[in-house]
Motif scaffolding. Structure first.
Motif, PDB file in Angstrom:
ATOM      1  N   ILE A  72     -31.985  23.354  59.072  1.00 54.21           N
ATOM      2  CA  ILE A  72     -30.646  23.112  58.500  1.00 54.21           C
ATOM      3  C   ILE A  72     -30.553  21.671  57.987  1.00 54.21           C
ATOM      4  CG2 ILE A  72     -28.191  22.820  59.088  1.00 54.21           C
ATOM      5  CD1 ILE A  72     -28.464  25.646  59.208  1.00 54.21           C
ATOM      6  N   ILE A  73     -31.005  20.724  58.799  1.00 51.61           N
ATOM      7  CA  ILE A  73     -30.927  19.312  58.405  1.00 51.61           C
ATOM      8  C   ILE A  73     -31.761  19.055  57.148  1.00 51.61           C
ATOM      9  CG2 ILE A  73     -31.628  16.967  59.103  1.00 51.61           C
ATOM     10  CD1 ILE A  73     -30.665  17.745  61.952  1.00 51.61           C
ATOM     11  N   VAL A  74     -32.922  19.694  57.052  1.00 46.02           N
ATOM     12  CA  VAL A  74     -33.759  19.517  55.860  1.00 46.02           C
ATOM     13  C   VAL A  74     -33.118  20.187  54.644  1.00 46.02           C
ATOM     14  CG1 VAL A  74     -35.986  20.103  54.831  1.00 46.02           C
ATOM     15  CG2 VAL A  74     -35.902  19.245  57.170  1.00 46.02           C
ATOM     16  N   LEU A  75     -32.489  21.326  54.843  1.00 45.31           N
ATOM     17  CA  LEU A  75     -31.893  22.071  53.729  1.00 45.31           C
ATOM     18  C   LEU A  75     -30.648  21.388  53.163  1.00 45.31           C
ATOM     19  CD1 LEU A  75     -31.794  24.662  51.977  1.00 45.31           C
ATOM     20  CD2 LEU A  75     -30.446  25.707  53.791  1.00 45.31           C
ATOM     21  N   VAL A  76     -29.790  20.882  54.043  1.00 45.35           N
ATOM     22  CA  VAL A  76     -28.511  20.312  53.615  1.00 45.35           C
ATOM     23  C   VAL A  76     -28.681  18.826  53.306  1.00 45.35           C
ATOM     24  CG1 VAL A  76     -26.132  19.840  54.329  1.00 45.35           C
ATOM     25  CG2 VAL A  76     -27.229  21.983  54.990  1.00 45.35           C
ATOM     26  N   GLU A  77     -28.152  18.439  52.182  1.00 46.88           N
ATOM     27  CA  GLU A  77     -28.204  17.029  51.790  1.00 46.88           C
ATOM     28  C   GLU A  77     -26.784  16.556  51.539  1.00 46.88           C
ATOM     29  OE1 GLU A  77     -30.033  14.190  48.328  1.00 46.88           O
ATOM     30  OE2 GLU A  77     -31.114  15.991  48.882  1.00 46.88           O
ATOM     31  N   ILE A  78     -26.339  15.631  52.377  1.00 49.05           N
ATOM     32  CA  ILE A  78     -25.022  15.025  52.225  1.00 49.05           C
ATOM     33  C   ILE A  78     -25.239  13.527  52.056  1.00 49.05           C
ATOM     34  CG2 ILE A  78     -22.773  14.608  53.287  1.00 49.05           C
ATOM     35  CD1 ILE A  78     -23.224  17.196  54.902  1.00 49.05           C
ATOM     36  N   ASN A  79     -24.913  13.044  50.875  1.00 51.29           N
ATOM     37  CA  ASN A  79     -25.146  11.635  50.572  1.00 51.29           C
ATOM     38  C   ASN A  79     -23.855  10.833  50.611  1.00 51.29           C
ATOM     39  OD1 ASN A  79     -27.953  11.858  50.008  1.00 51.29           O
ATOM     40  ND2 ASN A  79     -27.424  12.813  48.076  1.00 51.29           N
ATOM     41  N   GLU A 130     -23.036   7.313  49.149  1.00 52.45           N
ATOM     42  CA  GLU A 130     -23.683   6.401  48.217  1.00 52.45           C
ATOM     43  C   GLU A 130     -25.105   6.914  47.974  1.00 52.45           C
ATOM     44  OE1 GLU A 130     -22.237   3.755  46.530  1.00 52.45           O
ATOM     45  OE2 GLU A 130     -20.368   4.385  47.445  1.00 52.45           O
ATOM     46  N   VAL A 131     -26.118   6.186  48.403  1.00 55.06           N
ATOM     47  CA  VAL A 131     -27.494   6.626  48.182  1.00 55.06           C
ATOM     48  C   VAL A 131     -28.199   7.035  49.467  1.00 55.06           C
ATOM     49  CG1 VAL A 131     -27.826   5.299  46.066  1.00 55.06           C
ATOM     50  CG2 VAL A 131     -28.351   4.269  48.286  1.00 55.06           C
ATOM     51  N   ILE A 132     -27.475   7.104  50.577  1.00 54.73           N
ATOM     52  CA  ILE A 132     -28.103   7.413  51.859  1.00 54.73           C
ATOM     53  C   ILE A 132     -27.739   8.826  52.303  1.00 54.73           C
ATOM     54  CG2 ILE A 132     -28.230   6.779  54.297  1.00 54.73           C
ATOM     55  CD1 ILE A 132     -27.766   3.887  53.430  1.00 54.73           C
ATOM     56  N   ASP A 133     -28.757   9.594  52.641  1.00 49.70           N
ATOM     57  CA  ASP A 133     -28.587  10.957  53.149  1.00 49.70           C
ATOM     58  C   ASP A 133     -28.215  10.854  54.621  1.00 49.70           C
ATOM     59  OD1 ASP A 133     -28.695  13.645  53.738  1.00 49.70           O
ATOM     60  OD2 ASP A 133     -30.793  13.904  53.219  1.00 49.70           O
ATOM     61  N   ILE A 134     -27.019  11.333  54.987  1.00 52.32           N
ATOM     62  CA  ILE A 134     -26.585  11.204  56.382  1.00 52.32           C
ATOM     63  C   ILE A 134     -27.188  12.277  57.281  1.00 52.32           C
ATOM     64  CG2 ILE A 134     -24.464   9.961  55.827  1.00 52.32           C
ATOM     65  CD1 ILE A 134     -22.947  12.596  56.330  1.00 52.32           C
ATOM     66  N   LEU A 135     -27.849  13.262  56.699  1.00 53.98           N
ATOM     67  CA  LEU A 135     -28.637  14.240  57.456  1.00 53.98           C
ATOM     68  C   LEU A 135     -30.096  14.037  57.050  1.00 53.98           C
ATOM     69  CD1 LEU A 135     -26.421  17.448  57.114  1.00 53.98           C
ATOM     70  CD2 LEU A 135     -26.688  15.988  59.118  1.00 53.98           C
ATOM     71  N   ILE A 186     -42.412  13.967  59.181  1.00 54.75           N
ATOM     72  CA  ILE A 186     -41.460  13.013  59.760  1.00 54.75           C
ATOM     73  C   ILE A 186     -41.592  11.680  59.025  1.00 54.75           C
ATOM     74  CG2 ILE A 186     -40.911  11.627  61.807  1.00 54.75           C
ATOM     75  CD1 ILE A 186     -41.839  14.084  63.500  1.00 54.75           C
ATOM     76  N   PHE A 187     -42.818  11.277  58.744  1.00 60.29           N
ATOM     77  CA  PHE A 187     -43.069   9.989  58.098  1.00 60.29           C
ATOM     78  C   PHE A 187     -43.074  10.093  56.569  1.00 60.29           C
ATOM     79  CE2 PHE A 187     -44.958   9.969  62.312  1.00 60.29           C
ATOM     80  CZ  PHE A 187     -44.259   8.910  62.866  1.00 60.29           C
ATOM     81  N   ILE A 188     -43.668  11.168  56.058  1.00 57.39           N
ATOM     82  CA  ILE A 188     -43.735  11.340  54.600  1.00 57.39           C
ATOM     83  C   ILE A 188     -42.338  11.456  53.995  1.00 57.39           C
ATOM     84  CG2 ILE A 188     -44.461  12.936  52.766  1.00 57.39           C
ATOM     85  CD1 ILE A 188     -46.919  13.576  54.530  1.00 57.39           C
ATOM     86  N   SER A 189     -41.408  12.057  54.732  1.00 60.54           N
ATOM     87  CA  SER A 189     -40.073  12.307  54.183  1.00 60.54           C
ATOM     88  C   SER A 189     -39.100  11.141  54.359  1.00 60.54           C
ATOM     89  CB  SER A 189     -39.482  13.574  54.809  1.00 60.54           C
ATOM     90  OG  SER A 189     -39.206  13.379  56.184  1.00 60.54           O
ATOM     91  N   ILE A 190     -39.538  10.040  54.906  1.00 61.35           N
ATOM     92  CA  ILE A 190     -38.634   8.890  55.099  1.00 61.35           C
ATOM     93  C   ILE A 190     -37.956   8.464  53.787  1.00 61.35           C
ATOM     94  CG2 ILE A 190     -38.542   6.418  55.674  1.00 61.35           C
ATOM     95  CD1 ILE A 190     -40.441   7.085  58.033  1.00 61.35           C
ATOM     96  N   PHE A 231     -33.266   7.891  51.003  1.00 58.11           N
ATOM     97  CA  PHE A 231     -32.723   7.035  49.954  1.00 58.11           C
ATOM     98  C   PHE A 231     -32.888   7.603  48.543  1.00 58.11           C
ATOM     99  CE2 PHE A 231     -34.365   4.489  53.478  1.00 58.11           C
ATOM    100  CZ  PHE A 231     -33.167   3.950  53.935  1.00 58.11           C
ATOM    101  N   ILE A 232     -33.573   8.749  48.420  1.00 58.46           N
ATOM    102  CA  ILE A 232     -33.768   9.355  47.099  1.00 58.46           C
ATOM    103  C   ILE A 232     -33.016  10.685  47.070  1.00 58.46           C
ATOM    104  CG2 ILE A 232     -35.422  10.315  45.457  1.00 58.46           C
ATOM    105  CD1 ILE A 232     -37.569   8.562  46.732  1.00 58.46           C
ATOM    106  N   PRO A 233     -31.826  10.710  46.475  1.00 60.22           N
ATOM    107  CA  PRO A 233     -31.108  11.986  46.379  1.00 60.22           C
ATOM    108  C   PRO A 233     -31.923  12.994  45.577  1.00 60.22           C
ATOM    109  CG  PRO A 233     -29.678  10.147  45.812  1.00 60.22           C
ATOM    110  CD  PRO A 233     -31.081   9.605  45.914  1.00 60.22           C
ATOM    111  N   ARG A 234     -32.044  14.207  46.109  1.00 59.51           N
ATOM    112  CA  ARG A 234     -32.863  15.236  45.452  1.00 59.51           C
ATOM    113  C   ARG A 234     -32.424  15.511  44.027  1.00 59.51           C
ATOM    114  NH1 ARG A 234     -33.035  18.890  50.282  1.00 59.51           N
ATOM    115  NH2 ARG A 234     -34.923  18.238  51.290  1.00 59.51           N
TER     116      ARG A 234
END
Length: 185
Positions: free
Chosen positions: A13-20, A22-27, A61-65, A69-72
């Motif tokens: 769910i956290i990977v699927l949902v993107e809530i930004n 500004e430029v930071i994904d809070i999930l 975990i590391f690759i997706s850091i 900061f990059i909105p899909r």
């Protein structure tokens, strides 16, 4: 089994949902992949087929850091630079996500088979095939969205994206169902 698939479910769910904001994904996706990793760890001793999924979840975990900061939507639909670093990175993460889902399906099929859940095994196999086909079609079609007229946009983009979203929901429901299997791990 419940705790393992509960973590995997919430990680997905956290990977699927993107809530930004500004430029930071809070999930953040790394948190989602951590939950997936920790869920797989709970079943790994009894189901070693999950090792590849575990390794990939740990790597993601590391690759997706940078996804924090990059909105899909910015990376996927950047009209000026189709082959930008952001676009290629997002594509790589999307491919790795499909691979981890592939390995999760393999783990789930193994669990259903070993637990004697024939109906669940059959349903998982069907959903697996549909999920992979629809996801790949959506990924292949998406880059062409920039060059499609508005009349055809619905057919080539909106319908596949909606179908992909429905498959993600079906996959999440299936993961939830696996959490209900009564098995000692």
């Amino acid at each position: 089994m419940r705790a393992a698939f509960h973590k995997i479910f919430w990680g997905l769910i956290i990977v699927l949902v993107e809530i930004n904001i500004e430029v930071i994904d809070i999930l953040p996706d790394p948190l989602g992949y951590y939950l997936i990793f920790s869920g797989i760890q709970l079943v790994l001793e009894k189901y070693p087929i999950g090792k590849k999924a575990s390794y990939l979840a740990f790597a993601l975990i590391f690759i997706s850091i940078p996804t924090i900061f990059i909105p899909r939507q910015n990376a996927e639909y950047n009209h000026l630079t189709i082959f930008s670093t952001e676009t290629l990175y997002t594509f790589l993460v999307d491919i790795l996500h499909i691979v981890i889902v592939f390995y999760l399906f393999q783990l789930m099929l193994s669990i259903a088979k070993e637990q004697g859940e024939k109906e669940l095994y059959s349903r998982t196999l069907t959903i697996f095939k549909l999920y992979i086909i629809i996801t790949l079609i959506t990924m292949i079609i998406s880059p062409f969205a920039l060059h499609i007229s508005k009349e055809w946009l619905g057919v080539f983009i909106i319908i596949p994206l909606l179908t992909y979203f429905v498959m993600e929901i079906i996959f999440l429901v299936l993961v939830r169902r696996f959490g209900k299997i009564q098995a000692d791990i």
